[in-house]
Design an enzyme around this catalytic site. Structure first.
Site, mmCIF file in Angstrom:
data_model
loop_
_atom_site.group_PDB
_atom_site.id
_atom_site.type_symbol
_atom_site.label_atom_id
_atom_site.label_comp_id
_atom_site.label_asym_id
_atom_site.label_seq_id
_atom_site.Cartn_x
_atom_site.Cartn_y
_atom_site.Cartn_z
ATOM 1 C CG HIS A 154 -1.664 -0.609 0.956
ATOM 2 N ND1 HIS A 154 -2.311 -2.609 1.495
ATOM 3 C CD2 HIS A 154 -3.416 -0.741 0.976
ATOM 4 C CE1 HIS A 154 -3.305 -2.946 1.313
ATOM 5 N NE2 HIS A 154 -3.794 -1.999 1.114
ATOM 6 C CE LYS A 158 -3.850 -0.479 4.768
ATOM 7 N NZ LYS A 158 -4.505 -0.232 5.772
HETATM 8 N N1 LIG Z 1 -12.685 -1.389 3.782
HETATM 9 C C1 LIG Z 1 -11.747 -0.831 2.433
HETATM 10 O O1 LIG Z 1 -12.400 -0.955 0.998
HETATM 11 C C2 LIG Z 1 -10.873 0.026 2.862
HETATM 12 C C3 LIG Z 1 -10.523 0.501 3.881
HETATM 13 N N2 LIG Z 1 -10.200 1.642 3.814
HETATM 14 C C4 LIG Z 1 -9.904 2.094 5.302
HETATM 15 O O2 LIG Z 1 -10.101 3.731 5.501
HETATM 16 C C5 LIG Z 1 -10.371 4.625 6.338
HETATM 17 C C6 LIG Z 1 -9.544 5.404 6.391
HETATM 18 O O3 LIG Z 1 -8.079 5.512 5.079
HETATM 19 P P1 LIG Z 1 -8.184 6.901 4.167
HETATM 20 O O4 LIG Z 1 -8.943 7.766 3.156
HETATM 21 O O5 LIG Z 1 -7.064 6.441 3.023
HETATM 22 O O6 LIG Z 1 -6.955 7.772 5.903
HETATM 23 P P2 LIG Z 1 -6.886 9.019 5.743
HETATM 24 O O7 LIG Z 1 -6.581 9.453 6.703
HETATM 25 O O8 LIG Z 1 -7.145 10.647 4.264
HETATM 26 O O9 LIG Z 1 -8.718 10.043 6.069
HETATM 27 C C7 LIG Z 1 -9.337 9.271 7.019
HETATM 28 C C8 LIG Z 1 -10.343 10.656 7.648
HETATM 29 O O10 LIG Z 1 -11.546 10.543 8.298
HETATM 30 C C9 LIG Z 1 -10.450 11.440 9.577
HETATM 31 N N3 LIG Z 1 -11.099 11.150 10.689
HETATM 32 C C10 LIG Z 1 -10.381 10.745 12.064
HETATM 33 N N4 LIG Z 1 -10.960 10.697 12.840
HETATM 34 C C11 LIG Z 1 -12.012 10.762 12.837
HETATM 35 C C12 LIG Z 1 -13.375 11.408 13.479
HETATM 36 N N5 LIG Z 1 -13.455 11.418 14.907
HETATM 37 N N6 LIG Z 1 -14.302 12.314 13.464
HETATM 38 C C13 LIG Z 1 -14.538 12.518 11.843
HETATM 39 N N7 LIG Z 1 -13.126 12.147 10.728
HETATM 40 C C14 LIG Z 1 -12.567 11.587 11.389
HETATM 41 C C15 LIG Z 1 -9.602 11.875 8.932
HETATM 42 O O11 LIG Z 1 -9.136 12.975 9.501
HETATM 43 P P3 LIG Z 1 -7.635 13.746 10.212
HETATM 44 O O12 LIG Z 1 -6.553 13.689 9.319
HETATM 45 O O13 LIG Z 1 -7.685 14.901 10.955
HETATM 46 O O14 LIG Z 1 -7.195 12.657 11.171
HETATM 47 C C16 LIG Z 1 -9.355 11.833 7.868
HETATM 48 O O15 LIG Z 1 -10.020 13.435 7.247
HETATM 49 C C17 LIG Z 1 -8.431 3.545 6.724
HETATM 50 O O16 LIG Z 1 -8.366 2.472 7.502
HETATM 51 C C18 LIG Z 1 -8.621 2.240 5.656
HETATM 52 O O17 LIG Z 1 -7.794 1.084 6.143
HETATM 53 C C19 LIG Z 1 -9.683 2.534 2.770
HETATM 54 C C20 LIG Z 1 -9.731 1.731 1.109
HETATM 55 C C21 LIG Z 1 -10.641 1.496 0.830
HETATM 56 O O1 LIG Z 2 -5.683 1.734 3.148
HETATM 57 C C1 LIG Z 2 -5.772 1.744 2.052
HETATM 58 O O2 LIG Z 2 -5.357 2.409 1.749
HETATM 59 C C2 LIG Z 2 -6.602 0.887 2.381
HETATM 60 N N1 LIG Z 2 -7.129 -0.306 3.241
HETATM 61 C C3 LIG Z 2 -8.394 -1.459 2.804
HETATM 62 C C4 LIG Z 2 -6.956 -2.164 3.600
HETATM 63 O O3 LIG Z 2 -6.393 -2.447 5.053
HETATM 64 O O4 LIG Z 2 -6.534 -3.581 3.055
HETATM 65 C C5 LIG Z 2 -8.011 -1.627 1.874
HETATM 66 C C6 LIG Z 2 -7.407 -1.278 0.532
HETATM 67 O O5 LIG Z 2 -6.269 -2.900 -0.188
HETATM 68 C C7 LIG Z 2 -6.783 0.441 0.518
#
Ligand SMILES: NC(=O)C1=CN([C@@H]2O[C@H](COP(=O)(O)OP(=O)(O)OC[C@H]3O[C@@H](n4cnc5c(N)ncnc54)[C@H](OP(=O)(O)O)[C@@H]3O)[C@@H](O)[C@H]2O)C=CC1
Ligand SMILES: O=C(O)C1=N[C@H](C(=O)O)C[C@H](O)C1
Length: 265
Positions: A154, A158
């Site tokens: 990734h 991450k």
């Molecule tokens: N299941 C799936 O298919 C996928 C899962 N993911 C998962 O999604 C999650 C997010 O990934 P990603 O978008 O890359 O991460 P980012 O850090 O870009 O986004 C997370 C966001 O959530 C915000 N946040 C954190 N705490 C709070 C809160 N209490 N209230 C509101 N907002 C909050 C963060 O703000 P701040 O920066 O201020 O902390 C940030 O804007 C990860 O756990 C990732 O592994 C990602 C892609 C696909």
């Molecule tokens: O953090 C990410 O970006 C992603 N998180 C998920 C994971 O932990 O598997 C899904 C995807 O691979 C992207």
């Protein structure tokens, strides 16, 4: 369906806002960030690279959830546990993409699912969920003379490892072999490790650059190796999966569901 995106300025949050705006039958009912976040007050559409949607980013989830049918949550474990309680109180659908949840966090989601319809998956794509089914089948067919190793890569931002997807694939492999992943998982190797213990399921983590998400499950036997790989090429994939999950969950009974339920796998 009226949907709130929490973590609306994050990498996935912005993709979710785009996907909601593009989905027939869905409207963006709110966009939430944490208290003090720089994005507060900005238009969620503009933040996502779209024309204004008239939905400002706020730090008031209570008000947003009260006027919504569902919440799309790709944030961080502590935030997801907090939103699960609020979504349960508001009796709305909660789609959880957040990874890195601890066993205690998962117990809290279980409790919230007594009142809420929660769909949680470490990966919302069709491809990975199909892959999990294949991994289960191959693991059951090949037996322990084939070593199972799961490799993931990734982007450099991450924060959790192994990825949620790698763990989902590990669970599928363990399930195929009728063993518990917690008893077979080897996630770290360093120094004098000794030879590989038969029956273990290994994880290797790579981080770097802008890689969206790549996963391989390797079955390594004597003289041959089978590798099953998924490569995500667009984060929109996960966002569209999340919306599909929300629409699927809307008419269901409270409970904790997975993407395999949503996709009918
Ligand atoms: N299941 C799936 O298919 C996928 C899962 N993911 C998962 O999604 C999650 C997010 O990934 P990603 O978008 O890359 O991460 P980012 O850090 O870009 O986004 C997370 C966001 O959530 C915000 N946040 C954190 N705490 C709070 C809160 N209490 N209230 C509101 N907002 C909050 C963060 O703000 P701040 O920066 O201020 O902390 C940030 O804007 C990860 O756990 C990732 O592994 C990602 C892609 C696909
Ligand atoms: O953090 C990410 O970006 C992603 N998180 C998920 C994971 O932990 O598997 C899904 C995807 O691979 C992207």
């Amino acid at each position: 369906m009226r949907l709130v995106v929490v973590g609306a300025s994050g990498r996935m949050g912005r993709m979710l806002v785009q996907a909601v705006a593009a989905s027939e039958g869905c409207t963006l009912a709110g966009a939430i960030e944490r208290e003090g976040a720089p994005a507060l007050g900005e238009d969620a559409g503009v933040l996502a690279g779209l024309p204004p949607l008239g939905v400002p980013v706020t730090d008031d989830p209570l008000t947003a959830f009260a006027a919504a049918d569902g919440v799309l949550d790709f944030t961080a474990p502590a935030a997801t546990v907090f939103y699960a309680e609020l979504a349960a109180q508001a009796r709305i659908v909660h789609v959880v993409g957040t990874t890195g949840l601890s066993p205690d966090d998962l117990r809290k989601l279980d409790a919230a699912a007594r009142h809420a319809r929660i769909v949680r998956s470490g990966n919302m794509s069709l491809g990975v969920n199909l892959l999990a089914g294949l991994v289960r089948k191959v693991a059951a067919t090949l037996g322990e003379e084939f070593d199972i190793e799961i490799l993931e890569m990734h982007h450099r931002h991450k924060v959790d490892a192994p990825s949620g997807t790698a763990l989902l694939l590990g669970e599928a492999a363990a399930d195929g072999r009728a063993v518990a992943l917690a008893e077979r998982k080897v996630a770290v190797r360093d120094g004098q490790t000794g030879p590989r213990e038969p029956g273990t399921i290994g994880f290797a983590t790579l981080r770097g650059g802008s890689v969206i998400g790549e996963h391989s499950v390797i079955f390594a036997g004597a003289g041959e190796r089978l590798e099953l790989t998924h490569r995500a090429e667009d984060r929109g994939l996960f966002a569209r999966g999340a919306i599909r999950a929300a629409l699927w969950a809307q008419p269901r009974e409270p409970g904790l569901y997975g993407m395999d339920d949503v996709l009918g796998l």
